[in-house]
Every structure is written in structure tokens, then in C-alpha cells.
Design a protein around this motif. Sequence first.
Motif, PDB file in Angstrom:
ATOM      1  N   ALA A 115       0.850  -1.190   0.000  1.00  0.00           N
ATOM      2  CA  ALA A 115       0.000   0.000   0.000  1.00  0.00           C
ATOM      3  C   ALA A 115       0.886   1.239   0.000  1.00  0.00           C
ATOM      4  CB  ALA A 115      -0.907   0.004   1.225  1.00  0.00           C
ATOM      5  N   LYS A 116       0.343   2.330  -0.489  1.00  0.00           N
ATOM      6  CA  LYS A 116       1.056   3.609  -0.532  1.00  0.00           C
ATOM      7  C   LYS A 116       0.567   4.504   0.610  1.00  0.00           C
ATOM      8  CE  LYS A 116       3.484   3.641  -4.561  1.00  0.00           C
ATOM      9  NZ  LYS A 116       4.777   4.272  -4.855  1.00  0.00           N
ATOM     10  N   THR A 117       1.439   5.416   1.041  1.00  0.00           N
ATOM     11  CA  THR A 117       1.084   6.337   2.106  1.00  0.00           C
ATOM     12  C   THR A 117       1.708   7.706   1.842  1.00  0.00           C
ATOM     13  OG1 THR A 117       1.204   6.751   4.497  1.00  0.00           O
ATOM     14  CG2 THR A 117       3.065   5.626   3.501  1.00  0.00           C
ATOM     15  N   SER A 118       1.096   8.737   2.402  1.00  0.00           N
ATOM     16  CA  SER A 118       1.648  10.085   2.279  1.00  0.00           C
ATOM     17  C   SER A 118       2.775  10.318   3.289  1.00  0.00           C
ATOM     18  CB  SER A 118       0.541  11.122   2.502  1.00  0.00           C
ATOM     19  OG  SER A 118      -0.069  10.941   3.776  1.00  0.00           O
ATOM     20  N   LYS A 119       2.943   9.367   4.223  1.00  0.00           N
ATOM     21  CA  LYS A 119       4.023   9.481   5.201  1.00  0.00           C
ATOM     22  C   LYS A 119       5.376   9.221   4.539  1.00  0.00           C
ATOM     23  CE  LYS A 119       1.087   7.984   9.055  1.00  0.00           C
ATOM     24  NZ  LYS A 119       0.902   6.988  10.142  1.00  0.00           N
ATOM     25  N   LYS A 120       6.430   9.662   5.196  1.00  0.00           N
ATOM     26  CA  LYS A 120       7.774   9.516   4.632  1.00  0.00           C
ATOM     27  C   LYS A 120       8.466   8.227   5.070  1.00  0.00           C
ATOM     28  CE  LYS A 120       8.600  14.493   4.187  1.00  0.00           C
ATOM     29  NZ  LYS A 120       9.503  15.624   4.527  1.00  0.00           N
ATOM     30  N   THR A 121       7.836   7.490   5.971  1.00  0.00           N
ATOM     31  CA  THR A 121       8.441   6.271   6.503  1.00  0.00           C
ATOM     32  C   THR A 121       7.744   5.033   5.956  1.00  0.00           C
ATOM     33  OG1 THR A 121       9.006   7.422   8.558  1.00  0.00           O
ATOM     34  CG2 THR A 121       9.054   5.018   8.612  1.00  0.00           C
ATOM     35  N   ALA A 122       8.535   4.048   5.563  1.00  0.00           N
ATOM     36  CA  ALA A 122       7.992   2.770   5.082  1.00  0.00           C
ATOM     37  C   ALA A 122       7.949   1.783   6.241  1.00  0.00           C
ATOM     38  CB  ALA A 122       8.853   2.217   3.957  1.00  0.00           C
ATOM     39  N   THR A 123       6.912   0.964   6.280  1.00  0.00           N
ATOM     40  CA  THR A 123       6.766  -0.012   7.364  1.00  0.00           C
ATOM     41  C   THR A 123       6.365  -1.375   6.815  1.00  0.00           C
ATOM     42  OG1 THR A 123       4.440   0.614   7.720  1.00  0.00           O
ATOM     43  CG2 THR A 123       6.109   1.720   9.074  1.00  0.00           C
ATOM     44  N   LEU A 124       6.689  -2.389   7.585  1.00  0.00           N
ATOM     45  CA  LEU A 124       6.288  -3.766   7.282  1.00  0.00           C
ATOM     46  C   LEU A 124       5.537  -4.307   8.495  1.00  0.00           C
ATOM     47  CD1 LEU A 124       6.285  -6.503   5.814  1.00  0.00           C
ATOM     48  CD2 LEU A 124       8.574  -6.905   6.738  1.00  0.00           C
ATOM     49  N   LYS A 125       4.250  -4.572   8.314  1.00  0.00           N
ATOM     50  CA  LYS A 125       3.426  -5.141   9.381  1.00  0.00           C
ATOM     51  C   LYS A 125       3.172  -6.603   9.063  1.00  0.00           C
ATOM     52  CE  LYS A 125      -1.129  -4.754  11.585  1.00  0.00           C
ATOM     53  NZ  LYS A 125      -2.429  -4.035  11.585  1.00  0.00           N
ATOM     54  N   THR A 126       3.548  -7.479   9.982  1.00  0.00           N
ATOM     55  CA  THR A 126       3.409  -8.924   9.789  1.00  0.00           C
ATOM     56  C   THR A 126       2.453  -9.499  10.825  1.00  0.00           C
ATOM     57  OG1 THR A 126       5.670  -9.092   8.915  1.00  0.00           O
ATOM     58  CG2 THR A 126       4.614 -11.126   9.661  1.00  0.00           C
ATOM     59  N   VAL A 127       1.433 -10.186  10.352  1.00  0.00           N
ATOM     60  CA  VAL A 127       0.508 -10.914  11.229  1.00  0.00           C
ATOM     61  C   VAL A 127       0.759 -12.400  10.972  1.00  0.00           C
ATOM     62  CG1 VAL A 127      -1.885 -11.333  11.869  1.00  0.00           C
ATOM     63  CG2 VAL A 127      -1.191  -9.052  11.101  1.00  0.00           C
ATOM     64  N   LYS A 128       1.281 -13.082  11.992  1.00  0.00           N
ATOM     65  CA  LYS A 128       1.719 -14.478  11.823  1.00  0.00           C
ATOM     66  C   LYS A 128       0.974 -15.388  12.789  1.00  0.00           C
ATOM     67  CE  LYS A 128       6.135 -15.163  11.356  1.00  0.00           C
ATOM     68  NZ  LYS A 128       7.581 -15.302  11.693  1.00  0.00           N
ATOM     69  N   THR A 129       0.464 -16.502  12.272  1.00  0.00           N
ATOM     70  CA  THR A 129      -0.175 -17.523  13.097  1.00  0.00           C
ATOM     71  C   THR A 129       0.686 -18.781  13.081  1.00  0.00           C
ATOM     72  OG1 THR A 129      -2.387 -16.655  12.590  1.00  0.00           O
ATOM     73  CG2 THR A 129      -2.262 -18.887  13.468  1.00  0.00           C
ATOM     74  N   GLU A 130       1.038 -19.274  14.269  1.00  0.00           N
ATOM     75  CA  GLU A 130       1.928 -20.430  14.393  1.00  0.00           C
ATOM     76  C   GLU A 130       1.354 -21.436  15.392  1.00  0.00           C
ATOM     77  OE1 GLU A 130       6.343 -18.531  14.082  1.00  0.00           O
ATOM     78  OE2 GLU A 130       5.174 -17.991  15.844  1.00  0.00           O
ATOM     79  N   TRP A 131       1.853 -22.671  15.276  1.00  0.00           N
ATOM     80  CA  TRP A 131       1.563 -23.688  16.288  1.00  0.00           C
ATOM     81  C   TRP A 131       2.623 -23.574  17.378  1.00  0.00           C
ATOM     82  CZ3 TRP A 131      -2.854 -26.129  16.657  1.00  0.00           C
ATOM     83  CH2 TRP A 131      -3.608 -26.414  15.517  1.00  0.00           C
ATOM     84  N   VAL A 132       2.182 -23.447  18.627  1.00  0.00           N
ATOM     85  CA  VAL A 132       3.105 -23.424  19.768  1.00  0.00           C
ATOM     86  C   VAL A 132       2.587 -24.404  20.820  1.00  0.00           C
ATOM     87  CG1 VAL A 132       3.810 -21.036  19.377  1.00  0.00           C
ATOM     88  CG2 VAL A 132       1.878 -21.510  20.897  1.00  0.00           C
ATOM     89  N   TYR A 133       3.471 -24.832  21.715  1.00  0.00           N
ATOM     90  CA  TYR A 133       3.060 -25.787  22.742  1.00  0.00           C
ATOM     91  C   TYR A 133       2.216 -25.115  23.825  1.00  0.00           C
ATOM     92  CZ  TYR A 133       5.753 -29.503  20.690  1.00  0.00           C
ATOM     93  OH  TYR A 133       6.200 -30.468  19.827  1.00  0.00           O
ATOM     94  N   GLN A 134       1.272 -25.866  24.351  1.00  0.00           N
ATOM     95  CA  GLN A 134       0.347 -25.352  25.351  1.00  0.00           C
ATOM     96  C   GLN A 134       1.044 -25.023  26.667  1.00  0.00           C
ATOM     97  OE1 GLN A 134      -2.925 -28.091  25.773  1.00  0.00           O
ATOM     98  NE2 GLN A 134      -3.415 -28.073  23.590  1.00  0.00           N
ATOM     99  N   ASN A 135       2.078 -25.782  26.985  1.00  0.00           N
ATOM    100  CA  ASN A 135       2.809 -25.536  28.233  1.00  0.00           C
ATOM    101  C   ASN A 135       4.199 -26.159  28.138  1.00  0.00           C
ATOM    102  OD1 ASN A 135       2.457 -28.396  28.863  1.00  0.00           O
ATOM    103  ND2 ASN A 135       0.354 -27.857  29.458  1.00  0.00           N
ATOM    104  N   ASP A 136       4.993 -25.978  29.186  1.00  0.00           N
ATOM    105  CA  ASP A 136       6.367 -26.472  29.199  1.00  0.00           C
ATOM    106  C   ASP A 136       6.436 -27.999  29.201  1.00  0.00           C
ATOM    107  OD1 ASP A 136       7.362 -23.913  29.181  1.00  0.00           O
ATOM    108  OD2 ASP A 136       7.558 -23.785  31.360  1.00  0.00           O
TER     109      ASP A 136
END
Length: 241
Positions: A115-136
Motif C-alpha cells: 500500500a502507498k502512504t503520504s508518510k515519509k516512513t515505510a513499514t512492514l506489518k506482519t501478522v503471523k499464526t503459528e503452532w506453539v506448545y500449550q505448556n512447558d
Amino acid sequence: MIIATLIIGVIGLYLSFVMMKTGWVRGILVTVFGIVMLGSLYLVNANDRSHFGMKKQTTTTTHVIYSASPNKALPMLLRQDVGTSGKRQVYIYKLSEKGKTTHTQADYLVTNHVAKTSKKTATLKTVKTEWVYQNDFYRAFFSNQNNHKLVKASNTITIPNAWANLTTAQAKALGKQLKQAQNPSAADKAKMAAAVQQAVMAARMKNPQMTAAQQQQVIAKAQAQLKQQAIKAAIKAVTAK
């Protein structure tokens, strides 16, 4: 731990079934170690296929990114096809101004949006879904196998309007065009000189008392604008192909 349990089950089953004489003790041990071995195999399969002992976890991260181009006057985001279908791409950028280029994850579970923006800074937004263990306990039991296994991820790359979004092939073609533009023809030089002179005349009409320093500022501004126009024309040319 699951591997150790499996090994104990296999060894115990072998020793009790092969090394012991027939009897009720042997039958009990064969049954116990058989259950341990088969149960371990089942749990390994359940963890690998059905993610037993795990849960889905979604995290969101946002990073400032920098142009992949070494030329500050020509900021750009690059992209490269993954595979031959042309439906998936990785995007190339930097995590610091002077750092090396990096890219988004090359995985068919990852989607990218720019996407384009009028701001001068570029950003990368990552939404990640992973499998993780329920407990230790589960993490230790399965020796951390499959932890953080990717389910899906989406990247939203937001770049300033001044940035170009090019393929690596287009960037190479643009570089050749700009290199050729460094040696303009006599006709191009005449057009540039006329455009600069016109800008100076327009500025003098607004300010007849213009000093030599102010005139140099007008000339520098006009030359910078002409350079940007040339870059935009070159980008348009390579993206039209």
C-alpha cells in the motif's frame, strides 16, 4: 522425552519378548512395553499431524523498513517471483539504511500486500499464526519439535508515494536507462538549459531584486525537478513493458 520413551518401549519389548522365558511376568512386561512403544508412536504421529499438545498463536509485529536501492534519490521496494506461476512474490528491502537487503519469507503460506502512504516512513506489518506448545510439559515431552510451525502469515508493506515498486528485472532496466541518461544528447542538454532558464525568468518576474545566491537556488531547484521528472519517466517506461 518422547524419543526416550519410544526407545525404552522398543528395548523393553525386545528384552521381555525375546530374552525372557514364557510366563505371566513375561506377558505383563510384553503388554506394558508394547503399550509404551505403540503409545509413543501414536503420540508422535498425533503431534506431527494433528498438533497434539499445541495451540495456535497469532502475533503482530511492525518494523520500519528502508529502500532496497543504494541511491537515496531513487527509493524503491523490489519484488521477485517465487516459482514459475507468477502468483507469489517476495519483497526485497532493508532493515537499516546501511544494512544489507533482506526479503519477506519465501513460503506459499505467506501473503503480501503493498500500500502507498503520504508518510515519509515505510513499514512492514506482519501478522503471523503459528503452532506453539500449550505448556512447558508438552514442549519438553516432544523435544520442542514442530514448535512455531507456520500456519499462515500476511505482510502489509506500506511505502511512501515517492517510492517505486519494481520487479528486480525492471530495476535492472531502470538502472541501464538512468546510466544512459547521464550522457544526454545535445538536444536534451538544450531542452534542460531552456527549462532552467525559463524557471529563472519566472522567478525574476516575481522578484526583480533577486540576488545571485537566490538565482543559484532557483537553478538548483529546477535541475532537481528535471532530474525527478526524468526518473519518473524512466520508471514509467520500464513498468509499461
